[in-house]
Design a protein around this motif. Structure first.
Motif, PDB file in Angstrom:
ATOM      1  N   MET A   1       0.840  -1.180   0.000  1.00  0.00           N
ATOM      2  CA  MET A   1       0.000   0.000   0.000  1.00  0.00           C
ATOM      3  C   MET A   1       0.885   1.244   0.000  1.00  0.00           C
ATOM      4  O   MET A   1       1.855   1.321   0.739  1.00  0.00           O
ATOM      5  N   GLU A   2       0.504   2.190  -0.803  1.00  0.00           N
ATOM      6  CA  GLU A   2       1.226   3.466  -0.876  1.00  0.00           C
ATOM      7  C   GLU A   2       0.621   4.424   0.147  1.00  0.00           C
ATOM      8  O   GLU A   2      -0.564   4.732   0.101  1.00  0.00           O
ATOM      9  N   HIS A   3       1.436   4.864   1.093  1.00  0.00           N
ATOM     10  CA  HIS A   3       0.948   5.762   2.141  1.00  0.00           C
ATOM     11  C   HIS A   3       1.221   7.212   1.766  1.00  0.00           C
ATOM     12  O   HIS A   3       2.216   7.527   1.121  1.00  0.00           O
ATOM     13  N   SER A   4       0.345   8.097   2.214  1.00  0.00           N
ATOM     14  CA  SER A   4       0.493   9.517   1.920  1.00  0.00           C
ATOM     15  C   SER A   4       1.652  10.109   2.707  1.00  0.00           C
ATOM     16  O   SER A   4       1.996   9.623   3.793  1.00  0.00           O
ATOM     17  N   PRO A   5       2.262  11.159   2.190  1.00  0.00           N
ATOM     18  CA  PRO A   5       3.391  11.783   2.881  1.00  0.00           C
ATOM     19  C   PRO A   5       3.036  12.288   4.278  1.00  0.00           C
ATOM     20  O   PRO A   5       3.824  12.160   5.207  1.00  0.00           O
ATOM     21  N   VAL A  10       3.657  11.653  10.274  1.00  0.00           N
ATOM     22  CA  VAL A  10       3.137  11.448  11.629  1.00  0.00           C
ATOM     23  C   VAL A  10       3.691  10.145  12.223  1.00  0.00           C
ATOM     24  O   VAL A  10       4.111  10.107  13.378  1.00  0.00           O
ATOM     25  N   VAL A  11       3.699   9.077  11.432  1.00  0.00           N
ATOM     26  CA  VAL A  11       4.228   7.791  11.906  1.00  0.00           C
ATOM     27  C   VAL A  11       5.711   7.925  12.237  1.00  0.00           C
ATOM     28  O   VAL A  11       6.164   7.481  13.295  1.00  0.00           O
ATOM     29  N   MET A  80       0.757  -4.603  19.880  1.00  0.00           N
ATOM     30  CA  MET A  80      -0.227  -4.163  18.896  1.00  0.00           C
ATOM     31  C   MET A  80       0.246  -4.424  17.473  1.00  0.00           C
ATOM     32  O   MET A  80       1.423  -4.281  17.167  1.00  0.00           O
ATOM     33  N   TYR A  81      -0.715  -4.800  16.632  1.00  0.00           N
ATOM     34  CA  TYR A  81      -0.404  -4.932  15.216  1.00  0.00           C
ATOM     35  C   TYR A  81      -1.538  -4.358  14.372  1.00  0.00           C
ATOM     36  O   TYR A  81      -2.687  -4.305  14.793  1.00  0.00           O
ATOM     37  N   CYS A  82      -1.155  -3.906  13.188  1.00  0.00           N
ATOM     38  CA  CYS A  82      -2.113  -3.410  12.198  1.00  0.00           C
ATOM     39  C   CYS A  82      -1.814  -4.168  10.903  1.00  0.00           C
ATOM     40  O   CYS A  82      -1.329  -5.284  10.943  1.00  0.00           O
ATOM     41  N   GLY A  83      -2.062  -3.553   9.783  1.00  0.00           N
ATOM     42  CA  GLY A  83      -1.810  -4.232   8.508  1.00  0.00           C
ATOM     43  C   GLY A  83      -0.341  -4.380   8.181  1.00  0.00           C
ATOM     44  O   GLY A  83       0.110  -5.428   7.740  1.00  0.00           O
ATOM     45  N   GLY A  84       0.416  -3.311   8.396  1.00  0.00           N
ATOM     46  CA  GLY A  84       1.823  -3.334   8.016  1.00  0.00           C
ATOM     47  C   GLY A  84       2.782  -2.735   9.024  1.00  0.00           C
ATOM     48  O   GLY A  84       3.971  -2.615   8.747  1.00  0.00           O
ATOM     49  N   GLY A  85       2.286  -2.320  10.176  1.00  0.00           N
ATOM     50  CA  GLY A  85       3.166  -1.798  11.213  1.00  0.00           C
ATOM     51  C   GLY A  85       3.213  -0.285  11.323  1.00  0.00           C
ATOM     52  O   GLY A  85       4.087   0.251  11.993  1.00  0.00           O
ATOM     53  N   TYR A  86       2.288   0.409  10.698  1.00  0.00           N
ATOM     54  CA  TYR A  86       2.261   1.870  10.761  1.00  0.00           C
ATOM     55  C   TYR A  86       1.235   2.362  11.788  1.00  0.00           C
ATOM     56  O   TYR A  86       1.553   3.128  12.686  1.00  0.00           O
ATOM     57  N   ARG A  87      -0.022   1.921  11.632  1.00  0.00           N
ATOM     58  CA  ARG A  87      -1.070   2.350  12.571  1.00  0.00           C
ATOM     59  C   ARG A  87      -0.781   1.874  13.980  1.00  0.00           C
ATOM     60  O   ARG A  87      -1.112   2.553  14.951  1.00  0.00           O
ATOM     61  N   SER A  88      -0.134   0.712  14.114  1.00  0.00           N
ATOM     62  CA  SER A  88       0.189   0.212  15.458  1.00  0.00           C
ATOM     63  C   SER A  88       1.227   1.095  16.146  1.00  0.00           C
ATOM     64  O   SER A  88       1.218   1.228  17.372  1.00  0.00           O
TER      65      SER A  88
END
Length: 124
Positions: A1-5, A10-11, A80-88
């Motif tokens: 997934m391509e994440h926005s800048p 923030v991450v 904690m985990y999310c889809g790829g380690g960003y939201r967590s």
């Protein structure tokens, strides 16, 4: 997934404040501490499509509102985990700001769990 800048900014600002652990370390921690919690912070539809068997679900959208009711002990070990380690990373950062002292973000998230052949379940 391509994440926005903006999201990545923030991450990346939160990342130095958060402990990130590998799949192997998560396995060790969960085996060593029967009260440790593997927490899926993805959205409901992601959870319904597949999850780690022993995971509990607390979606990022309601995280701050509900975490203290589900886990009142600020010393609880939460992985904690999310889809790829960003939201967590973001939910760990928030949890720490709320007073939780033993939180970790799983590097690679759900994708890493699947790649490591972690036991999975689907709802229903």
């Amino acid at each position: 997934m391509e994440h926005s800048p903006g999201f990545l900014k923030v991450v990346n600002e939160a990342r130095p404040r958060v402990k990130e652990i590998t799949i192997e370390e998560a396995r060790r921690r969960l085996a060593a501490n029967p009260r440790a919690v593997l927490m899926d912070v993805r959205e409901d539809v992601e959870w319904q499509n597949g999850r780690a068997t022993e995971a509990v679900h607390l979606g990022k959208g309601v995280f701050e509102r509900d975490i203290e009711g589900l886990f009142p002990d600020p010393n609880a070990e939460l992985i904690m985990y999310c889809g790829g380690g960003y939201r967590s990373v973001l939910t760990c950062d928030v949890a720490q700001r709320m007073g939780y002292r033993n939180v970790s973000s799983l590097i690679g998230g759900y994708k890493a769990l699947v790649a490591a052949a972690w036991p999975m379940a689907k709802r229903g």
